[in-house]
Design a protein around this motif. Structure first.
Motif, short mmCIF file in Angstrom:
data_model
loop_
_atom_site.label_atom_id
_atom_site.label_comp_id
_atom_site.label_asym_id
_atom_site.label_seq_id
_atom_site.Cartn_x
_atom_site.Cartn_y
_atom_site.Cartn_z
N LEU A 82 0.96 -1.17 -0.05
CA LEU A 82 -0.11 -0.12 0.02
C LEU A 82 0.77 1.21 -0.18
CD1 LEU A 82 -2.90 -0.74 2.45
CD2 LEU A 82 -3.03 -0.37 -0.29
N ALA A 83 2.04 1.44 0.63
CA ALA A 83 2.84 2.19 0.92
C ALA A 83 3.35 2.58 -0.43
CB ALA A 83 3.93 2.12 1.89
N THR A 84 3.78 1.49 -1.28
CA THR A 84 4.40 1.85 -2.53
C THR A 84 3.49 2.13 -3.35
OG1 THR A 84 5.68 -0.31 -2.00
CG2 THR A 84 5.74 0.49 -4.27
N PHE A 85 2.29 1.76 -3.64
CA PHE A 85 1.10 2.44 -4.36
C PHE A 85 0.87 3.68 -3.98
CE2 PHE A 85 -0.46 -2.09 -5.64
CZ PHE A 85 -0.45 -1.80 -6.86
N ILE A 86 0.77 4.16 -2.66
CA ILE A 86 0.43 5.69 -2.50
C ILE A 86 1.62 6.44 -2.95
CG2 ILE A 86 0.22 7.31 -0.59
CD1 ILE A 86 -1.61 4.92 0.96
N LEU A 87 2.93 6.12 -2.51
CA LEU A 87 3.88 6.73 -3.18
C LEU A 87 4.05 6.99 -4.53
CD1 LEU A 87 6.67 5.82 -0.54
CD2 LEU A 87 5.60 7.87 -0.75
N SER A 88 3.75 5.65 -5.09
CA SER A 88 4.36 5.75 -6.75
C SER A 88 3.02 6.56 -7.26
CB SER A 88 4.56 4.74 -7.23
OG SER A 88 3.59 3.43 -6.89
N PHE A 89 1.58 6.26 -7.00
CA PHE A 89 0.61 7.02 -7.91
C PHE A 89 0.57 8.35 -7.19
CE2 PHE A 89 -1.25 2.89 -8.56
CZ PHE A 89 -1.28 3.06 -9.95
N GLY A 90 0.96 8.82 -6.04
CA GLY A 90 0.95 10.05 -5.47
C GLY A 90 1.80 10.92 -6.04
N PHE A 91 3.03 10.45 -6.61
CA PHE A 91 4.19 11.11 -7.17
C PHE A 91 3.68 11.39 -8.68
CE2 PHE A 91 7.88 10.80 -10.28
CZ PHE A 91 8.38 11.94 -10.02
N LEU A 92 3.01 10.24 -9.32
CA LEU A 92 2.42 10.54 -10.68
C LEU A 92 1.61 11.54 -10.67
CD1 LEU A 92 2.67 6.80 -11.93
CD2 LEU A 92 4.07 8.54 -12.94
N LYS A 93 0.63 11.50 -9.88
CA LYS A 93 -0.43 12.64 -9.88
C LYS A 93 0.27 13.94 -9.73
CE LYS A 93 -5.02 12.66 -8.09
NZ LYS A 93 -5.68 12.59 -9.51
N LEU A 94 1.23 14.07 -8.75
CA LEU A 94 1.92 15.22 -8.31
C LEU A 94 2.53 15.79 -9.93
CD1 LEU A 94 2.89 16.65 -5.65
CD2 LEU A 94 5.14 15.77 -5.97
N VAL A 95 3.02 15.06 -10.32
CA VAL A 95 3.62 15.76 -11.83
C VAL A 95 2.90 15.61 -12.77
CG1 VAL A 95 6.20 14.92 -10.95
CG2 VAL A 95 4.68 13.35 -12.18
N GLY A 96 1.57 15.08 -12.44
CA GLY A 96 0.45 15.23 -13.69
C GLY A 96 0.86 14.36 -14.88
N ARG A 97 1.09 13.05 -14.44
CA ARG A 97 1.35 12.42 -15.74
C ARG A 97 0.82 10.98 -15.61
NH1 ARG A 97 4.57 13.26 -19.14
NH2 ARG A 97 5.85 14.97 -18.96
N ARG A 98 0.36 10.27 -16.51
CA ARG A 98 -0.12 8.88 -16.66
C ARG A 98 0.92 8.01 -16.31
NH1 ARG A 98 -4.22 7.67 -20.51
NH2 ARG A 98 -5.45 9.23 -20.63
N ALA A 99 0.66 6.88 -15.77
CA ALA A 99 1.69 6.05 -15.49
C ALA A 99 2.38 5.40 -16.80
CB ALA A 99 1.27 4.73 -14.77
#
Lengths: 323, 279
Positions: free
Chosen positions: A301-318
């Motif tokens: 869960l921590a990994t998902f939150i960090l990686s998706f949070g980061f992608l959202k932060l930089v406004g990018r699709r995975a």
């Protein structure tokens, strides 16, 4: 969450190339091609995730004297395992350790990868040297983490280390890299060594795709190489940097092979040095699958939150879903 | 390139420093493999010695050639695992790129989510599920989970979309070729370059994997090199004469992959963001 938003229009082929559907074409064909992938995905990705979630909510109840097969029954535990896992005195230190480890590894590795890629791309050194450097820096990718840890582990031993020899030859006392304070840096160095080359190649490939005419006009306008790197090249490779960052983050949080291999050489590495090592200890040394499952769910869960949070932060699709 | 580019000693120095840092451990293992166990911790680190062949003989003779078994196992795990995984990825990627069907967007999104799943959450439940089938401690325990690669499917979809023109598929269908024949004789050859990259990615991932075989296997005759070397190093803690075998084993273990890298360099031009390779 960008990952789940596929524009529905994209699945339709452009009108000009619309396939003339023939009667002979069976509707089941794409499913047949997908079947092996979907079966394996279900068996080895989806089912284990569901099973880990299930186990994390279960516990064993011992009745009577705890003797005989019938006296141990599995019952629902609610979030008891999570509470136990989070309050385990070994857990938080391992999380902090991996956090610090990630703060060292990810910036150092990606910074070096970007630097080397830009230097190679600027082409300001003899071609033979560039090629030699590119292959040499990429080479550690061919070395498994276990072997890399083994090689560096020996090089860290004060009796073997050539760096210690050099420092002592200058009259200083060499630090012991496998002492409590420095072990984290010693492990981080192995990850940086192993990962820089691959990320360099990814960034370098992105740089090579840019037409050189773009830089030529900037040079004619009097831009320095540094300005070109900063204003043109880095923005162009940003999508690659974002993806290398996400993949590095995921790999960092799961660090396991390096500390496990260094353990016989460094008694400063405990059995719960990283969260994943704690999962391993709980599952196999303590036979406590439920705590192990809860801890792995927390890490995931921590990994998902960090990686998706980061992608959202930089406004990018995975992923680039267009092609 | 115009003449505006000047050679820069700083660029050269930085690149050579990077190369030296990356080559140092490889250079060390080459030299250390030539030392006897007494010399390993006593003579100057970078001074070679003459015991290379003795060390090879010791390694080869260790428990009737167990090391070569590990090497063979690694080749089987990485070779067969990557080959099957590539074929499965090619089929799935082709279906996702070239067909319209119900549920396509959902399937693709699930596979993308699979790319970001951390392996940590999988290892223990995979072990428990395979244990229920009585398959732990067999070759299958390592092979089966290696057959599925969400990232490979993602790459294969991009290659299929870029390399396989719809018109050719239509022509092949009009000629009366069945879907599987079309896939085998038309689609696969067209996707070849991209599939080599998918294969290499998966090959390296399996070759370098430690946690999965470490958890799944108990019998050391089934070990791949990574788990075997880890075990040898653990023995060295009680039996320092083992260290020469560990060091020589480490050297031998990295030779095949380095050779593979040097010969297939052009396939290692990876664009993660676009998912493509520029071969």
């Amino acid at each position: 969450m960008s990952l789940t938003t596929t524009a529905p229009t994209r699945t339709a082929a452009p009108p000009a190339a619309a396939p003339r559907r023939r009667a002979g074409r069976k509707a089941g064909t794409p499913y047949a091609f997908l079947a092996p992938a979907l079966i394996l995905f279900t068996a080895f990705l989806a089912a284990p995730i569901v099973y880990a979630g299930y186990l994390s909510l279960r516990k064993v109840k011992v009745s009577g004297l705890g003797l005989g097969a019938k006296s141990r029954t599995e019952i629902w535990a609610g979030f008891e395992n999570y509470a136990r896992s989070l309050s385990d005195p070994d857990f938080l230190p391992s999380v902090y350790r991996v956090g610090a480890y990630g703060l060292i590894v990810v910036p150092a590795m990606l910074g070096l990868a970007l630097l080397f890629a830009l230097l190679l791309d600027a082409n300001r050194t003899r071609e033979s040297i560039g090629k030699f450097a590119r292959i040499s820096i990429f080479l550690p990718y061919a070395v498994p983490a276990v072997v890399a840890s083994l090689l560096w582990g020996f090089l860290y031993l004060p009796r073997v280390s050539p760096i210690n020899d050099a420092i002592e030859a200058l009259g200083f006392t060499a630090p012991n890299l496998l002492s409590t304070d420095l072990t984290l840096w010693a492990v981080a160095n192995i990850a940086v060594w192993g990962g820089t080359g691959f990320n360099m190649i990814v960034i370098y490939t992105a740089l090579r795709a840019v037409p050189t005419s773009l830089y030529e006009s900037a040079r004619i306008d009097g831009a320095s190489e540094l300005a070109i790197a900063w204003r043109i090249k880095i923005p162009i490779v940003m999508p690659s940097l974002v993806m290398t960052f996400v993949f590095s983050l995921i790999a960092t949080l799961q660090v396991f092979a390096e500390p496990m291999t260094l353990r016989p050489l460094a008694n400063t590495i405990s059995t719960t040095w990283t969260p994943l090592m704690k999962v391993y200890r709980d599952a196999f040394a303590r036979n406590d699958l439920y705590a192990a499952a809860a801890t792995s769910v927390i890490i995931a869960l921590a990994t998902f939150i960090l990686s998706f949070g980061f992608l959202k932060l930089v406004g990018r699709r995975a992923f680039n879903q267009e092609d | 390139m115009t003449t505006t580019l000047r050679r820069s000693p700083i660029a050269t120095t930085l690149l050579l420093l990077g190369a030296a840092y990356c080559l140092l451990p490889v250079l060390w293992v080459l030299i250390a493999s030539s030392k006897s166990s007494a010399e390993l911790f006593s003579t100057f680190t970078l001074a070679p010695s003459t015991h290379l062949f003795d060390n090879f003989a010791d390694l080869a003779g260790y428990r009737d050639g167990l090391y070569w078994r590990w090497m063979g196992n690694t080749v089987v795990y990485a070779g067969a695992g990557a080959a099957v995984s590539t074929l499965i990825s090619a089929m799935a990627g082709y279906a996702l790129a070239k067909f319209d069907f119900r549920g396509k967007a959902t399937v693709f999104n699930i596979i993308l989510a699979g790319v970001l799943v951390p392996g940590v959450i999988l290892a223990i439940p995979q072990y428990l599920l395979l244990a229920k089938l009585g398959m732990t401690n067999t070759y299958w325990a390592v092979l089966l989970p290696s057959f599925i690669s969400p990232y490979g499917i993602y790459l294969a979809r991009i290659f299929a979309a870029a390399a396989v023109p719809t018109e050719i598929l239509e022509a092949s269908r009009i000629d009366g070729s069945g879907e599987w024949r079309t896939f085998g004789t038309v689609v696969l050859p067209m996707m070849r370059t991209g599939l080599v990259t998918v294969f290499l990615f998966q090959f390296v991932a399996i070759w370098n994997n430690f946690m999965l075989p470490y958890i799944m296997l108990g019998d050391d005759r089934l070990y791949p090199l990574t788990v075997g070397l880890n075990g040898l190093l653990n023995q060295g803690a009680n039996q320092p004469s083992m260290y020469t075998s560990v060091v020589t084993g480490a050297l031998v273990s990295i030779i095949p992959l380095i050779a593979l890298f040097l010969t297939l360099q052009r396939y290692w031009q990876v664009d993660l963001a676009a998912g493509g390779v520029k071969a």
